[in-house]
Structures are given as C-alpha cells and as structure tokens.
Design an enzyme around this catalytic site. Structure first.
Site, PDB file in Angstrom:
ATOM      1  CG  HIS A 148       5.948  77.999  99.372  1.00  0.00           C
ATOM      2  ND1 HIS A 148       6.735  77.556  98.330  1.00  0.00           N
ATOM      3  CD2 HIS A 148       5.673  79.290  99.082  1.00  0.00           C
ATOM      4  CE1 HIS A 148       6.937  78.535  97.473  1.00  0.00           C
ATOM      5  NE2 HIS A 148       6.294  79.601  97.899  1.00  0.00           N
TER       6      HIS A 148
ATOM      7  CD  GLU B 240       6.000  66.164 100.188  1.00  0.00           C
ATOM      8  OE1 GLU B 240       5.328  67.101  99.694  1.00  0.00           O
ATOM      9  OE2 GLU B 240       6.935  65.618  99.581  1.00  0.00           O
TER      10      GLU B 240
END
Length: 542
Positions: free
Chosen positions: A472, A466
C-alpha cells in the site's frame, strides 16, 4: 546486484546519537524560517507555496524516520533519552504549525484560488486534510485554550513514550532459568531456541525463558507443566502493571489514567463530547454510536458460537487431559491438543513446511503475478543490524520502491509486527521523484540448532499482512506528500490491503508457492492443507 541510485537510503552508520538533537534543532529552525517567508506571500500557488511546504515536511521525515525506527528495533538508554527529547520538540513544533493562523489563511487562499479547480484529486485532498488538521490543532481557540492545548499535547507525547518504554523494559526484565523436566512437551526447535537464549545471556542455566513472543507462545502452547504455563502467562499479561513478578516497577497504571483524562480534556477543548468523537473526525465511521453498535452486534452474534466452542473444548479437556476448568493459561495448550486430536493438525509439524526463505520467495512470486512487479535482494546496502535485509521493487525495468526486512525477535526490540514509512513518494521542487521505502518488522523465531527459521502458518499470515501494508505504501501512484501511500488514509480503512493479501495464505496454488519441507523439499501434503482449511475457523467465536 548494485543498489539503485534512485533510492534515497538512510545512512545508519552515520547516525551519531549525540548529534541527533542538534541536527533536529537546525532543521526546525530552517523550517520556521521557511514558514515565516511563506506566510508573507501575497499570491499563493502550488509552486511557490505547496511545493516548499512538502519539501520541508519530507526533509524532516527523511531525517527522523530512521531514528524513530531504531528506537523501536534497537533501543538503548542513550538513544531513548535523545528520542524522548526530540519527540517533545517535534510535538511542540507540530502544535505550533497547527495553531499558526497566518499559515492557515495561506491554505485557505490556495483553496479559493483560480487554479484550485485544475488541481488533481490528491492535491485537493491534501489541502482539505491540512485545513482539518488546523482545526484539530486548536487554531480557532482563544489564546488561553490554545496554550492549554499545547500543554496537553506535550504531556501526552511524553506519557506515550514513557508507556512504551515501560512495556519494553518490563519485557526485558523478566528472565527465568528452566530445566529440561519443566519443559516437557515443548518441540525440539523451541527447546533449541531456549538454549540459545541461555548461551547468549549472562545467566548460568541450560534453558532461559523470556517474555519475547516466540518464547511465550511456545511455552503457553506446548508446556505440559501447568504451573509453568500459569507463571509465564501472569508475567506476560501483567507486565508494566501493578501486578505480576515486577509489580509496580514499570507500572503504567497511573499513566493510563492520566492519558485518558487528558484525552477527554483535549476533546472537550475542541468541542467534542469525548475523545471517541475527536478520533472519528479523521476516520470513515460517522459516530461513536455507529462504532459501538457495530461492536455490540458483532459480540452478540459471536457469543453463542464462543459458548459452544468453550463447552466443547472444556468437555474434551476434562475427559482427555485432566483439565477440569480451563483457565486462561490453559487455553492455547488445550486448543492445540484438541486440534491435533480432531484435525490431525500439529502446528510444529506444519512449521517444517514453511521455511522462511521459501515463504519469502513464494510471497514475492505471488505479488509479482498480482501487481506485475519484481522484488530483488540488494546486498550492498548499509543495514542497522545483521538480521536485516534490503530489497528493491522494480516495474517495467525501473526501480520504484524499496524495503528493509527485519523479521526476528531480539532483545531491545519492540514486540509485535508492523510496517513503518522510511521514505514517502512525492515530486520534489526540481521535478525529480522521491521513491517510497518501508520498514517491515516482525518478531519471529530465529534459526536454531542447524535448522533454518521456520514459520507457523499464523506467522506466515502475519508476514503477508504486513507486506500488504508495505505494498500500500510502496505501490502508491500518488505524487503528493502527506497523501501518498498510507498517509491521509482513514485509519479504519488502512487495513484493507493488508487483510486482502492474507487471502493468498489459504489458496492451494499459492500454498504450493510458499511451502516445502525444509529437509525433504517435498510439497505440503494435500491432507495437511485439507486439515488447515478444516481448522481455519476453529475457535473463531472465542
């Protein structure tokens, strides 16, 4: 540490549930007025058209993303009712924009303009993606089919939310008092967790079982009582269905059929053969046949290994623990017994070497080395729950992002683990920068019985996964809203950064950073690391 003034933090304590819908109506009214002005422009460019559109979209996202997150992690009847009404309005608004032919023409003029050639790759991608969204929203359809499209989209949004509510309610509805004799085999830490649940409930009992994943995982993996394992397995797997202990009460069966039928109709309206084709319109895979072929090949290659693993496990279980036929509720239990016997690897013993604070500090050190960033806890940020903490990310002495960390299972919180946008990175009309922020959510076993929160290695991997999604989103260098971070990334590509980061859960150097015994502070013994690596692919075929 003082919070950075550069971060646009949600004011959770100021959220008035009774006023959410009214405020949303106000924002949507303003947005519609803005759109009415933008479609009248004779000449469109990035400054007079794209920038106002992005500002409008991000203001709506900034308003609603904290509300959406609260609905997932701190659900209540009052919030649920308001949220459902808001989702209906947002769905209708989104379809209305997507079917606005005049607005589409402005994007087409922008793409055909002289300045388009000078646009960045992100700006061009944003325009390309938006024009595809118009098509997938039915802008090209006759009026009657456009209306049917709207009706289907609204109904699907309603069904999706009802489906989620049913799963949450079915999970919360199952509570099962237990006595010590039934729980033989469970680790001390798991028993302590069940005692805490009993003390926090209005049920008079020594231990209380629930369908929260940490509880389910402990029972299905360690309980010697086979009947108890079967009972909790059936309750967990049959929740929100026509079967199980709450059969029919929160049943999603009819909803599933209606969702599938409406998706098929929606696809056909858009001239796709099926919803799989419609789904792939925004993904990397080229066809349904390509996806199906990949999965069938994978299954064909995995099946011989799975059959061999199951036969080995079954033979061992028959001889050593008296289970002649491994049922679904026996699999985790039998696998754990086998792992202990053949790999000298005990998940609960391993858990003692992964206290949460050590895992987090090691994770932050790893990503600091990989990406040249620093992660720091910020104490004076307004939270929505006492379990939540907030961190800011700095690079070269500048704050570049932030994230909320919400890691423990609790009542009225959706199960699973996920990353969600809180704020997205983009350049505002005045030239200032909106910095990205993320919600990072898991459902781990909390601290209990005087011990800190201890993670199993699979939970460590989940946290890294996660966090990869979070990086990202937060380390994006893109300045265009709707394209920055995970936005605009094909959904069959978005898992790359998250799975990439999982690799550091298995390397000797990084293991040394994220592990130490919670009492002795000793490093994870080399023998345990060797056992972990040896067992890494255990039952992977299955």
């Amino acid at each position: 540490m003082q919070q950075s003034s550069l971060l646009s933090l949600p004011k959770f304590n100021a959220i008035d549930i009774s006023a959410i819908e009214t405020e949303l109506d106000r924002i949507l009214t303003e947005n519609r007025a803005t759109i009415a002005q933008l479609i009248e422009l004779d000449d469109v460019n990035w400054a007079n058209f794209s920038q106002p559109i992005q500002q409008m979209d991000m203001q709506l996202e900034d308003f609603f993303s904290p509300i959406s997150h609260l609905n997932a992690v701190q659900n209540s009847d009052e919030l649920r009712e308001v949220y459902q009404a808001c989702i209906a309005k947002l769905t209708a608004y989104g379809t209305e924009l997507g079917q606005n032919a005049a607005l589409q023409q402005q994007y087409q003029k922008l793409q055909a303009s002289d300045e388009f050639a000078a646009y960045s790759a992100a700006q061009k991608q944003w325009i390309k993606k938006t024009l595809l969204d118009f098509h997938l929203s039915g802008v090209d359809l006759p009026a009657a089919e456009q209306q049917r499209f709207k009706t289907i989209k609204n109904r699907l949004a309603e069904l999706s939310q009802t489906y989620s509510n049913n799963v949450l309610d079915a999970t919360a509805a199952w509570k099962r008092p237990a006595v010590a004799a039934e729980l033989k085999g469970l680790p001390v830490a798991a028993l302590s967790m069940l005692q805490q649940q009993a003390q926090a409930s209005d049920v008079e009992c020594e231990y209380l079982l629930s369908l929260d994943f940490p509880v389910y995982q402990a029972v299905i993996t360690y309980a010697d009582d086979r009947a108890l394992r079967e009972e909790i397995y059936q309750a967990y797997m049959c929740k929100a269905s026509e079967m199980g202990p709450n059969a029919g009460e929160f049943d999603n069966s009819d909803l599933m059929v209606e969702i599938l039928n409406l998706r098929q109709e929606l696809a056909e309206i858009l001239n796709f053969a099926n919803y799989g084709e419609r789904s792939l319109a925004t993904k990397m895979a080229n066809s349904v046949a390509e996806v199906s072929g990949f999965l069938e090949t994978l299954a064909k290659q995995a099946k011989p290994f799975a059959e061999k693993e199951l036969a080995t496990l079954q033979a061992w279980a028959s001889e050593n623990i008296g289970i002649d036929v491994i049922e679904s509720w026996d699999f985790a239990y039998t696998s754990e017994k086998y792992r202990q016997a053949f790999y000298a690897l005990n998940d609960e013993a391993l858990r003692e070497y992964f206290p949460l604070d050590k895992v987090l500090s090691g994770l932050f050190e790893i990503v600091s080395r990989l990406f040249n960033i620093q992660i720091e806890l910020v104490d004076d940020v307004e939270h929505y729950h006492q379990d939540v903490s907030f961190y800011q990310i700095q690079k070269d002495g500048q704050t570049i992002a932030g994230f909320y960390l919400d890691l423990f299972a609790r009542d009225k919180k959706r199960g699973g683990a996920w990353m969600a946008d809180c704020r997205s990175r983009y350049i505002k009309a005045d030239g200032s920068e909106e910095l990205p922020m993320a919600f990072l959510t898991c459902n781990f076993r909390p601290a209990s019985d005087g011990k800190p929160a201890l993670l199993g290695h699979q939970e460590v991997t989940t946290l890294f996964h996660e966090f990869g999604h979070g990086l990202h989103h937060m380390l994006t260098a893109v300045n265009v809203a709707g394209i920055s971070g995970i936005a605009g990334v094909e959904w069959d590509a978005v898992e790359l950064p998250s799975q990439f980061l999982e690799n550091w859960c298995w390397q000797e150097e990084s293991i040394g950073l994220i592990s130490e015994h919670y009492e002795s502070k000793e490093a994870l013994p080399a023998s345990m690391l060797e056992a972990m690596l040896a067992a890494k692919n255990f039952n992977e075929g299955l």
